[in-house]
Design an enzyme around this catalytic site. Sequence first.
Site: not given
Ligand code: GLN
Length: 533
Positions: A508, A382, A510
């Site tokens: 994600h 992410c 994970e």
């Molecule tokens: N801050 C980034 C976004 O909102 C990444 C978000 C995250 O890592 N979950 O896109």
Amino acid sequence: MSSKYIFVTGGVCSSLGKGISSSSIGALLEACGFRIAMTKVDPYINVDAGTMSPYQHGEVFVTDDGAETDLDLGNYERFTTSQLTKRNSITTGQVYNEVISRERRGDYLGRCVQVIPHITDEIRRRIKDVAKDADITIIEIGGTVGDIESVPFLEAARQFITDVGKDNVIFVHLTLVPQIHAADEFKTKPTQHSVQKLREIGIQPDILLCRLEGHMPLAMKKKISLFTNVEEDAIIEATTVKSIYEVPTIYDSKGMTDVLLRKLRIPIESVHKDLSIWQNLRDKINSLDKTAKIAVVGKYIELQDAYKSIYEALNHAGIANGAKLEVHKIQSDNITAENVDETLKDMDGILIPGGFGDRGVEGKIITAQYAREHKIPFFGICLGMQIMVIEYARNVLGLDRANSTEFDASTDSPVISLLEEQAGIDNKGGTMRLGSYDSVTKEGTLLRKAYGTQIISERHRHRYEFNNDYRQQFIDKGLIIAGVYEEEDLVESVEWPGHPFGIGVQFHPEFKSKPFSPHPIFRDFIAAALGNS
Ligand code: GLN
């Protein structure tokens, strides 16, 4: 058959591992062939966990349907096969929201709306909704007995006794038995008091799970039994163990499965128990003979729970590769161009997890550059993928001021920018791009190799995204676009060219890793790290 219910409460203090206990109970009942449902009740006023900081709450776990929930739901998914959705996380905020909207609609016209019965009815309705297709439903009540916020939930739990009949509902209470070292004695008083607190509201626990360091002498069991009315064999010692994945087999060896069945009025002879998957897992964990050093470079590394699912997914991938992982939690704020070599040179693999806000971002960019240039296996998740893109833009495309508009709204090279659908959204709660979306994977990439399929589905939680205005420039300079969400042409994954293993994903992964089926990208990342070690 309609569902039977198990309520799991906690006493004395928090952080005793109620989530692992509930998950292990779920695992044991699945091993007996039952269809289970699991739900978490969080007595806080927030509607969901999405707006809470990791300092308050630890990780926010995301379900397929995009609920931002408590990290215990991650444990439920790792330990059992139960499918979790928005319905499996119940908070005070949701319950009151619902009752107040009904009141405004006029559904209660003429009546005074009260905690009992209106709030407790709504709590029971939600729990029964989760229980619809299950033989047994496990409800973990967050917080500690005695907290003001949990009173309506405990009251609703008590009402289940007359609602579904005592044979169909049991209460498991997890307590702490502290050891006073100066007196070299275990103390049962806190357990006595927390059980008294439960009984004051009409709940008599059926099973006590006692957390303690060491073993519980028989005399102590007898004493607790005498004071709490819980039968001796239903007082189960829950000693601290090496791996959380040993808990189901350990509970079973202490008689937990048999007591659960007896209390639930299920004849033991009617059940075929098969714990072989858990026994095999325990054997595998005890025979790991390789090691790899993995750096997790983030800004919440001092918090045990902020990257919970990532640490678990690493753990699963280690087990799959026969390796014990030495996870180095490194504070990204502290990384500079001067100290990066000293900090990371011994690492076999580097992972940058998700995150929000600009603190520590420059240290992460330096980390990504170091991993790329030194060909250290790298996995960006992410924000970690966004960091990979920013670093590549600055150091390969020559866009010196490249950034995400999250960190620098006036950057001249916004290689990561706000998702179109996010423009104009003011409310912070529940408004990110959340839940499962498909990606199409490109042939010949690490991504395709990991999954072995063209279409993959993963969970998301973000507002910013790879900016397609720069896509061709990146491709011209070699960056591999490995996965795309075709409906909106969003880049979901990038890879470094000419690198043994450098991958970033906007989703994600994970959240979907399990001890028995490690996530394929984590599995391949650790395999690459072992090759590097
Ligand atoms: N801050 C980034 C976004 O909102 C990444 C978000 C995250 O890592 N979950 O896109």
